[in-house]
Design a protein around this motif. Sequence first.
Motif, PDB file in Angstrom:
ATOM      1  N   MET A   1      28.106  44.918  56.263  1.00  0.00           N
ATOM      2  CA  MET A   1      28.895  45.051  55.285  1.00  0.00           C
ATOM      3  C   MET A   1      30.414  45.018  55.814  1.00  0.00           C
ATOM      4  O   MET A   1      30.316  46.124  56.334  1.00  0.00           O
ATOM      5  CB  MET A   1      28.024  45.843  54.524  1.00  0.00           C
ATOM      6  N   GLU A   2      31.524  44.574  55.078  1.00  0.00           N
ATOM      7  CA  GLU A   2      32.190  44.365  54.936  1.00  0.00           C
ATOM      8  C   GLU A   2      33.308  45.459  54.195  1.00  0.00           C
ATOM      9  O   GLU A   2      33.743  46.582  54.818  1.00  0.00           O
ATOM     10  CB  GLU A   2      32.916  43.703  55.580  1.00  0.00           C
ATOM     11  N   SER A   3      32.994  46.042  53.286  1.00  0.00           N
ATOM     12  CA  SER A   3      33.443  46.431  52.404  1.00  0.00           C
ATOM     13  C   SER A   3      32.696  47.201  50.845  1.00  0.00           C
ATOM     14  O   SER A   3      31.327  46.461  50.888  1.00  0.00           O
ATOM     15  CB  SER A   3      34.632  45.852  51.434  1.00  0.00           C
ATOM     16  N   PHE A   4      33.200  48.457  50.248  1.00  0.00           N
ATOM     17  CA  PHE A   4      31.790  48.515  49.624  1.00  0.00           C
ATOM     18  C   PHE A   4      31.830  47.567  48.579  1.00  0.00           C
ATOM     19  O   PHE A   4      30.953  47.576  47.460  1.00  0.00           O
ATOM     20  CB  PHE A   4      32.875  49.993  48.578  1.00  0.00           C
ATOM     21  N   LEU A   5      32.685  46.675  48.155  1.00  0.00           N
ATOM     22  CA  LEU A   5      33.034  45.748  47.363  1.00  0.00           C
ATOM     23  C   LEU A   5      31.246  45.357  47.788  1.00  0.00           C
ATOM     24  O   LEU A   5      31.550  44.375  46.703  1.00  0.00           O
ATOM     25  CB  LEU A   5      34.138  44.618  46.916  1.00  0.00           C
ATOM     26  N   ASP A   6      31.274  44.892  48.886  1.00  0.00           N
ATOM     27  CA  ASP A   6      29.707  43.883  48.751  1.00  0.00           C
ATOM     28  C   ASP A   6      28.812  43.904  48.867  1.00  0.00           C
ATOM     29  O   ASP A   6      27.304  43.794  48.799  1.00  0.00           O
ATOM     30  CB  ASP A   6      30.532  43.868  50.475  1.00  0.00           C
ATOM     31  N   LEU A   7      28.832  45.770  48.242  1.00  0.00           N
ATOM     32  CA  LEU A   7      27.415  45.947  48.136  1.00  0.00           C
ATOM     33  C   LEU A   7      27.362  45.774  45.866  1.00  0.00           C
ATOM     34  O   LEU A   7      25.992  45.844  46.291  1.00  0.00           O
ATOM     35  CB  LEU A   7      27.616  47.840  47.502  1.00  0.00           C
ATOM     36  N   PHE A   8      27.901  44.262  45.430  1.00  0.00           N
ATOM     37  CA  PHE A   8      27.904  43.567  44.062  1.00  0.00           C
ATOM     38  C   PHE A   8      27.341  42.678  43.914  1.00  0.00           C
ATOM     39  O   PHE A   8      28.613  41.805  45.245  1.00  0.00           O
ATOM     40  CB  PHE A   8      29.391  44.407  43.359  1.00  0.00           C
ATOM     41  N   PRO A   9      26.557  42.974  43.772  1.00  0.00           N
ATOM     42  CA  PRO A   9      25.757  41.138  44.247  1.00  0.00           C
ATOM     43  C   PRO A   9      27.285  40.019  43.473  1.00  0.00           C
ATOM     44  O   PRO A   9      28.028  40.431  42.292  1.00  0.00           O
ATOM     45  CB  PRO A   9      25.019  40.896  42.965  1.00  0.00           C
ATOM     46  N   GLN A  10      27.628  38.832  44.124  1.00  0.00           N
ATOM     47  CA  GLN A  10      28.198  37.916  43.541  1.00  0.00           C
ATOM     48  C   GLN A  10      27.947  38.120  41.737  1.00  0.00           C
ATOM     49  O   GLN A  10      26.566  37.056  42.048  1.00  0.00           O
ATOM     50  CB  GLN A  10      28.750  36.327  44.029  1.00  0.00           C
ATOM     51  N   GLY A  11      29.094  37.388  41.358  1.00  0.00           N
ATOM     52  CA  GLY A  11      29.108  37.182  39.400  1.00  0.00           C
ATOM     53  C   GLY A  11      28.533  38.154  38.843  1.00  0.00           C
ATOM     54  O   GLY A  11      28.672  37.811  37.831  1.00  0.00           O
ATOM     55  N   LYS A  12      28.009  39.052  39.283  1.00  0.00           N
ATOM     56  CA  LYS A  12      27.780  39.929  38.853  1.00  0.00           C
ATOM     57  C   LYS A  12      29.467  41.243  38.121  1.00  0.00           C
ATOM     58  O   LYS A  12      29.089  41.517  36.860  1.00  0.00           O
ATOM     59  CB  LYS A  12      27.450  41.285  39.270  1.00  0.00           C
ATOM     60  N   LEU A  13      30.358  40.769  38.828  1.00  0.00           N
ATOM     61  CA  LEU A  13      31.525  41.336  38.435  1.00  0.00           C
ATOM     62  C   LEU A  13      32.392  40.202  38.086  1.00  0.00           C
ATOM     63  O   LEU A  13      32.883  39.186  38.424  1.00  0.00           O
ATOM     64  CB  LEU A  13      32.483  42.528  39.510  1.00  0.00           C
ATOM     65  N   SER A  14      32.867  40.634  36.021  1.00  0.00           N
ATOM     66  CA  SER A  14      34.044  39.723  36.450  1.00  0.00           C
ATOM     67  C   SER A  14      35.002  40.213  37.023  1.00  0.00           C
ATOM     68  O   SER A  14      35.285  40.492  37.655  1.00  0.00           O
ATOM     69  CB  SER A  14      34.952  39.980  35.186  1.00  0.00           C
ATOM     70  N   VAL A  15      36.198  38.819  36.984  1.00  0.00           N
ATOM     71  CA  VAL A  15      37.234  38.354  37.984  1.00  0.00           C
ATOM     72  C   VAL A  15      38.648  39.426  37.845  1.00  0.00           C
ATOM     73  O   VAL A  15      38.707  40.269  38.558  1.00  0.00           O
ATOM     74  CB  VAL A  15      38.391  37.725  38.029  1.00  0.00           C
ATOM     75  N   GLU A  16      38.291  40.540  36.528  1.00  0.00           N
ATOM     76  CA  GLU A  16      39.503  41.113  36.083  1.00  0.00           C
ATOM     77  C   GLU A  16      38.872  43.117  36.701  1.00  0.00           C
ATOM     78  O   GLU A  16      39.635  43.390  37.542  1.00  0.00           O
ATOM     79  CB  GLU A  16      39.145  41.825  34.323  1.00  0.00           C
ATOM     80  N   ALA A  17      37.438  42.560  36.324  1.00  0.00           N
ATOM     81  CA  ALA A  17      36.996  44.335  36.854  1.00  0.00           C
ATOM     82  C   ALA A  17      36.585  44.020  38.540  1.00  0.00           C
ATOM     83  O   ALA A  17      36.856  45.246  38.803  1.00  0.00           O
ATOM     84  CB  ALA A  17      35.643  44.065  36.636  1.00  0.00           C
ATOM     85  N   LEU A  18      37.208  42.698  39.344  1.00  0.00           N
ATOM     86  CA  LEU A  18      36.611  43.256  40.517  1.00  0.00           C
ATOM     87  C   LEU A  18      38.622  43.277  41.100  1.00  0.00           C
ATOM     88  O   LEU A  18      38.392  44.469  42.194  1.00  0.00           O
ATOM     89  CB  LEU A  18      36.824  41.405  41.366  1.00  0.00           C
TER      90      LEU A  18
END
Length: 189
Positions: A1-18
């Motif tokens: 895992m390279e980043s905290f953001l990798d903890l979120f499954p793809q598609g669960k966050l909108s582009v804006e939230a990401l």
Amino acid sequence: MESFLDLFPQGKLSVEALQALTARIMTRRVAKGEVLLRKGDKVRKHYFVKTGLLRSYTLDEHGKEHIFMFAPEGWIISDSGWQVPGKEADLYIDAIENSEVEVLEDGLLASTGLFTEEAIEKLANRIYVLQKRIILLMSASLRERYLDFLATYPAIVQRVPQRMIASYLGVTPEALSKLRGDLAKQQRH
């Protein structure tokens, strides 16, 4: 895992939230021995370990160190009092190795929309109570605690000095050395 953001499954966050999350996460280099949190501080940050190794610990009234946990790559470390109103840190957090961390500010998880502030607060309060209980009641046998340490942190056994492992287990380095010798003898037979 390279980043905290990798903890979120793809598609669960909108582009804006990401994008909003990315803007709020700072990457920081931490030197070996650098203290990120001191007992008594207000807890406002959490740390996702990208590289290196952090630890959290407390000091008793005699100045003896008691390690609560280690955080190798891919782990998040903080004091669990972070969401309990009026609570100060019970733990110190420092770097065992030169490290790179992502600094996560309070409210970051709630900002994703995946968690409500109320759910996070309830979870945080429960974790805080458990942390306090664990610190006060570490009651399993040394053998059980050591085997649990090996299962929990298999990748760091060679990276952490024996005195820190002993502190985590609540014993002297000599007692740990004796246990290791006994376990080695059992494995040979």
